[in-house]
Design a protein around this motif. Structure first.
Motif, PDB file in Angstrom:
ATOM      1  N   TYR A 158      -8.041   8.832  -0.094  1.00 37.34           N
ATOM      2  CA  TYR A 158      -7.484   9.164   1.221  1.00 37.34           C
ATOM      3  C   TYR A 158      -8.335  10.248   1.877  1.00 37.34           C
ATOM      4  O   TYR A 158      -8.881  11.122   1.194  1.00 37.34           O
TER       5      TYR A 158
ATOM      6  N   TYR B 137      -7.668  13.168   4.857  1.00 34.04           N
ATOM      7  CA  TYR B 137      -6.704  13.853   5.712  1.00 34.04           C
ATOM      8  C   TYR B 137      -7.426  14.913   6.532  1.00 34.04           C
ATOM      9  O   TYR B 137      -8.456  15.432   6.123  1.00 34.04           O
TER      10      TYR B 137
ATOM     11  N   ASN C 110       0.847  -1.197   0.000  1.00 35.75           N
ATOM     12  CA  ASN C 110       0.000   0.000   0.000  1.00 35.75           C
ATOM     13  C   ASN C 110       0.878   1.241   0.000  1.00 35.75           C
ATOM     14  O   ASN C 110       1.890   1.302   0.693  1.00 35.75           O
TER      15      ASN C 110
ATOM     16  N   ASP D  18      -8.454   1.081   5.306  1.00 37.28           N
ATOM     17  CA  ASP D  18      -7.479   0.855   6.369  1.00 37.28           C
ATOM     18  C   ASP D  18      -7.253   2.147   7.133  1.00 37.28           C
ATOM     19  O   ASP D  18      -7.454   3.248   6.599  1.00 37.28           O
ATOM     20  N   LYS D  19      -6.820   1.992   8.384  1.00 36.47           N
ATOM     21  CA  LYS D  19      -6.595   3.158   9.244  1.00 36.47           C
ATOM     22  C   LYS D  19      -5.303   3.862   8.883  1.00 36.47           C
ATOM     23  O   LYS D  19      -4.327   3.240   8.469  1.00 36.47           O
TER      24      LYS D  19
ATOM     25  N   VAL E 181      -7.636   1.347  -0.849  1.00 34.41           N
ATOM     26  CA  VAL E 181      -6.882   0.979  -2.053  1.00 34.41           C
ATOM     27  C   VAL E 181      -7.804   0.453  -3.146  1.00 34.41           C
ATOM     28  O   VAL E 181      -7.349   0.096  -4.236  1.00 34.41           O
TER      29      VAL E 181
ATOM     30  N   TYR F 144      -6.919   4.459  -5.412  1.00 33.81           N
ATOM     31  CA  TYR F 144      -6.625   4.900  -4.059  1.00 33.81           C
ATOM     32  C   TYR F 144      -7.426   6.151  -3.720  1.00 33.81           C
ATOM     33  O   TYR F 144      -7.512   7.097  -4.527  1.00 33.81           O
TER      34      TYR F 144
ATOM     35  N   TYR G  30      -7.589   5.465   4.621  1.00 34.70           N
ATOM     36  CA  TYR G  30      -7.380   5.390   3.194  1.00 34.70           C
ATOM     37  C   TYR G  30      -7.991   4.106   2.655  1.00 34.70           C
ATOM     38  O   TYR G  30      -8.351   3.195   3.418  1.00 34.70           O
TER      39      TYR G  30
ATOM     40  N   LYS H 212       1.422   5.286   0.636  1.00 34.50           N
ATOM     41  CA  LYS H 212       0.947   6.441   1.385  1.00 34.50           C
ATOM     42  C   LYS H 212       2.007   7.525   1.338  1.00 34.50           C
ATOM     43  O   LYS H 212       3.201   7.236   1.239  1.00 34.50           O
TER      44      LYS H 212
END
Lengths: 113, 116
Positions: free
Chosen positions: B33, B35, A98, B56-57, B50, B31, B48, A100
């Motif tokens: 996200y 914020y 993944n 997922d955290k 995928v 993806y 976020y 980021k």
């Protein structure tokens, strides 16, 4: 751990050149991004480096040294509209593949006439 | 293409209220996200995704929930709002594929949330 270090503030004069440095420590490094963020707005993409060396895009250039954990953003022929925050953001890839971005606090650049 | 859109632009909540921040993208990005950005601070990743059905955290997930039922939409749910959740919330998306292209994140305009 993961850490990014940039100067908090910089000042430069219209028409000049400014270099904004960034040092980073990350695991699973997968490239480094520079973003620009004007006050009250969302970040916008400026440049990307995945291999060592210099990438040039018009008035903006970015350099990466992976072995040193170091990057810089070079802004030439500064204009008043370049007054903004500049965010250095290494990308990481974890065990699950993944991706980021890790964000620093950014460098606030003030361009004076 | 509209890019990444977020609604609402501004919202004031009372302590204990709940709300959903909407985010949508029309670029077929895998993806997405969420914020938050507090004044003078860097972006902190909340959650976020995928791809559809996978979330997922991030660094600061407490007090938030997400879902990703479609590729396009990634809503963020605030349960029992607290003053500490006063912030600007940005949604972003990117396409991470096999090619070594930029894969940069594209940001929405943000939602400015105040909890009183």
């Amino acid at each position: 751990g993961q850490n990014i270090d940039q100067p908090t503030e910089m000042t430069a004069t219209e028409g000049a050149i400014v270099q904004i440095n960034c040092t980073y420590q990350t695991s699973g490094f997968n490239g480094l991004f520079w973003y620009q963020q004007h006050a009250g707005e969302a970040p916008t993409f400026l440049s990307y480096n995945v291999l060592d060396g210099l990438e040039e895009k018009g008035r903006f250039s970015s350099f990466l040294s992976r072995s040193k954990g170091y990057s810089y953003l070079l802004l030439k022929e500064l204009q008043m509209k370049d007054s903004a925050s500049y965010l250095c953001a290494p990308r990481t890839r974890d065990a699950g593949n993944n991706r980021k971005l890790i964000w620093g606090l950014g460098t606030s650049l003030a361009v004076n006439p | 293409n509209a890019g990444v859109t977020q609604t609402p632009k501004f919202r004031i909540l009372k302590i204990g209220q709940s709300m959903t921040l909407q985010c949508a993208q029309d670029m077929n990005h895998n993806y997405m996200y969420w914020y938050r950005q507090d004044p003078g601070m860097g972006l902190k990743l909340i959650y976020y995704s995928v791809g559809a059905g996978i979330t997922d955290k991030g660094e600061v997930p407490n007090g938030y929930n997400v879902s990703r039922s479609t590729t396009e939409d990634f809503p963020l749910r605030l349960e029992l709002a607290a003053p500490s959740q006063t912030s600007v919330y940005f949604c972003a998306s990117s396409y991470i594929g096999r090619s070594y292209s930029y894969n940069e994140q594209f940001f929405g305009p943000g939602t400015r949330l105040t909890v009183l």
